[in-house]
Design a protein around this motif. Sequence first.
Motif, PDB file in Angstrom:
ATOM      1  N   UNK A  56       9.404 -12.518 -10.404  1.00 10.44           N
ATOM      2  CA  UNK A  56       8.955 -13.187  -9.220  1.00 10.44           C
ATOM      3  C   UNK A  56       9.220 -12.048  -8.255  1.00 10.44           C
ATOM      4  N   UNK A  57       8.329 -11.494  -7.429  1.00 10.83           N
ATOM      5  CA  UNK A  57       8.662 -10.614  -6.406  1.00 10.83           C
ATOM      6  C   UNK A  57       7.967 -10.907  -4.932  1.00 10.83           C
ATOM      7  N   UNK A  58       7.744 -12.140  -5.121  1.00 14.54           N
ATOM      8  CA  UNK A  58       6.986 -12.839  -3.738  1.00 14.54           C
ATOM      9  C   UNK A  58       7.535 -13.938  -3.333  1.00 14.54           C
ATOM     10  N   UNK A  59       7.653 -14.334  -2.119  1.00 13.80           N
ATOM     11  CA  UNK A  59       8.179 -15.748  -1.446  1.00 13.80           C
ATOM     12  C   UNK A  59       7.235 -16.758  -1.748  1.00 13.80           C
ATOM     13  N   UNK A  60       5.788 -16.577  -2.170  1.00 18.61           N
ATOM     14  CA  UNK A  60       4.846 -17.447  -2.493  1.00 18.61           C
ATOM     15  C   UNK A  60       5.059 -18.156  -3.963  1.00 18.61           C
ATOM     16  N   UNK A  61       5.919 -18.922  -4.195  1.00 19.61           N
ATOM     17  CA  UNK A  61       6.076 -19.674  -5.356  1.00 19.61           C
ATOM     18  C   UNK A  61       4.948 -20.359  -5.843  1.00 19.61           C
ATOM     19  N   UNK A  62       4.889 -20.219  -7.156  1.00 14.60           N
ATOM     20  CA  UNK A  62       3.764 -21.430  -7.783  1.00 14.60           C
ATOM     21  C   UNK A  62       4.551 -22.773  -7.750  1.00 14.60           C
ATOM     22  N   UNK A  63       3.700 -23.907  -7.324  1.00 12.06           N
ATOM     23  CA  UNK A  63       4.347 -25.241  -7.198  1.00 12.06           C
ATOM     24  C   UNK A  63       5.209 -25.600  -8.554  1.00 12.06           C
ATOM     25  N   UNK A  64       4.944 -25.086  -9.761  1.00  7.54           N
ATOM     26  CA  UNK A  64       5.949 -25.560 -10.692  1.00  7.54           C
ATOM     27  C   UNK A  64       7.213 -24.722 -10.825  1.00  7.54           C
ATOM     28  N   UNK A  65       7.213 -23.640 -10.366  1.00 11.07           N
ATOM     29  CA  UNK A  65       8.617 -22.822  -9.897  1.00 11.07           C
ATOM     30  C   UNK A  65       9.181 -23.537  -8.939  1.00 11.07           C
ATOM     31  N   UNK A  66       8.727 -24.089  -7.962  1.00 11.09           N
ATOM     32  CA  UNK A  66       9.416 -24.418  -6.879  1.00 11.09           C
ATOM     33  C   UNK A  66       9.996 -25.792  -7.358  1.00 11.09           C
ATOM     34  N   UNK A  67       9.286 -26.577  -7.910  1.00 11.04           N
ATOM     35  CA  UNK A  67       9.485 -28.091  -8.452  1.00 11.04           C
ATOM     36  C   UNK A  67      10.713 -27.835  -9.371  1.00 11.04           C
ATOM     37  N   UNK A  68      10.652 -26.734 -10.179  1.00 21.36           N
ATOM     38  CA  UNK A  68      11.917 -26.657 -11.207  1.00 21.36           C
ATOM     39  C   UNK A  68      13.088 -26.153 -10.367  1.00 21.36           C
ATOM     40  N   UNK A  69      12.914 -25.274  -9.501  1.00 18.62           N
ATOM     41  CA  UNK A  69      14.262 -24.952  -8.723  1.00 18.62           C
ATOM     42  C   UNK A  69      14.947 -26.258  -8.223  1.00 18.62           C
ATOM     43  N   UNK A  70      14.025 -26.918  -7.273  1.00 15.41           N
ATOM     44  CA  UNK A  70      14.595 -28.133  -6.643  1.00 15.41           C
ATOM     45  C   UNK A  70      15.220 -29.072  -7.556  1.00 15.41           C
ATOM     46  N   UNK A  71      14.504 -29.213  -8.708  1.00 14.39           N
ATOM     47  CA  UNK A  71      15.223 -30.261  -9.952  1.00 14.39           C
ATOM     48  C   UNK A  71      16.322 -29.548 -10.292  1.00 14.39           C
ATOM     49  N   UNK A  72      16.827 -28.188 -10.390  1.00 15.00           N
ATOM     50  CA  UNK A  72      18.120 -27.452 -10.682  1.00 15.00           C
ATOM     51  C   UNK A  72      18.938 -27.481  -9.737  1.00 15.00           C
ATOM     52  N   UNK A  73      18.512 -27.564  -8.615  1.00 10.62           N
ATOM     53  CA  UNK A  73      19.291 -27.760  -7.062  1.00 10.62           C
ATOM     54  C   UNK A  73      20.273 -28.792  -7.125  1.00 10.62           C
ATOM     55  N   UNK A  74      19.799 -29.937  -7.710  1.00 14.88           N
ATOM     56  CA  UNK A  74      20.448 -31.130  -7.585  1.00 14.88           C
ATOM     57  C   UNK A  74      21.995 -31.081  -8.218  1.00 14.88           C
ATOM     58  N   UNK A  75      21.974 -30.295  -9.306  1.00 15.03           N
ATOM     59  CA  UNK A  75      23.237 -30.224  -9.863  1.00 15.03           C
ATOM     60  C   UNK A  75      23.935 -28.705  -9.692  1.00 15.03           C
ATOM     61  N   UNK A  76      25.218 -28.783  -9.865  1.00 15.65           N
ATOM     62  CA  UNK A  76      25.957 -27.435 -10.170  1.00 15.65           C
ATOM     63  C   UNK A  76      26.747 -27.408 -11.232  1.00 15.65           C
ATOM     64  N   UNK A  77      27.113 -26.341 -11.858  1.00 16.14           N
ATOM     65  CA  UNK A  77      28.183 -26.231 -12.945  1.00 16.14           C
ATOM     66  C   UNK A  77      29.505 -25.990 -12.257  1.00 16.14           C
ATOM     67  N   UNK A  78      30.257 -26.728 -12.764  1.00 19.96           N
ATOM     68  CA  UNK A  78      31.871 -26.963 -12.137  1.00 19.96           C
ATOM     69  C   UNK A  78      32.665 -25.689 -12.970  1.00 19.96           C
ATOM     70  N   UNK A  79      33.914 -25.721 -12.639  1.00 17.84           N
ATOM     71  CA  UNK A  79      34.909 -24.538 -13.328  1.00 17.84           C
ATOM     72  C   UNK A  79      34.972 -24.989 -14.938  1.00 17.84           C
ATOM     73  N   UNK A  80      35.083 -26.253 -15.262  1.00 18.72           N
ATOM     74  CA  UNK A  80      35.150 -26.802 -16.617  1.00 18.72           C
ATOM     75  C   UNK A  80      33.630 -26.664 -17.346  1.00 18.72           C
TER      76      UNK A  80
END
Length: 127
Positions: A56-80
């Motif tokens: 992906x080399x454009x800021x114009x993100x397909x809807x499914x890419x944007x939605x997948x990112x927002x779902x991943x954003x809800x969590x992060x991986x801690x040190x463990x």
Amino acid sequence: MSFLARLQAIFGAKANQALNQIEDPRAGLDYSSLQGLAGRLAGTFWADIEQHHPGIGSLRLPAQVAEAWKQRLAFRTDRKGNQVPRTNRLGVLVSVRAFYLDIALWALEDPSWVQWAVPSPVRQRDL
């Protein structure tokens, strides 16, 4: 990858101009705030997009890419290595939305930005 390198991947020759716009003193950002913004845009947002959707080399993100990112954003991986809720999720969403809106404003003032003035992947309802 540095913030400028990520900007270059998106904006090409206009990357330095984009960085200058972001660093504009009229924005009122101190160094720490600017570093935080760069981390949210280049790291939490764009690095994740590149990792999960190579090519992906454009800021114009397909809807499914944007939605997948927002779902991943809800969590992060801690040190463990555990998935934990992300505490700054709203801050990241606001930063990304504001960045897209800034580009739209730049395009109104300078038509050379028009090709990057695309809909934000963060909608009002996401906030």
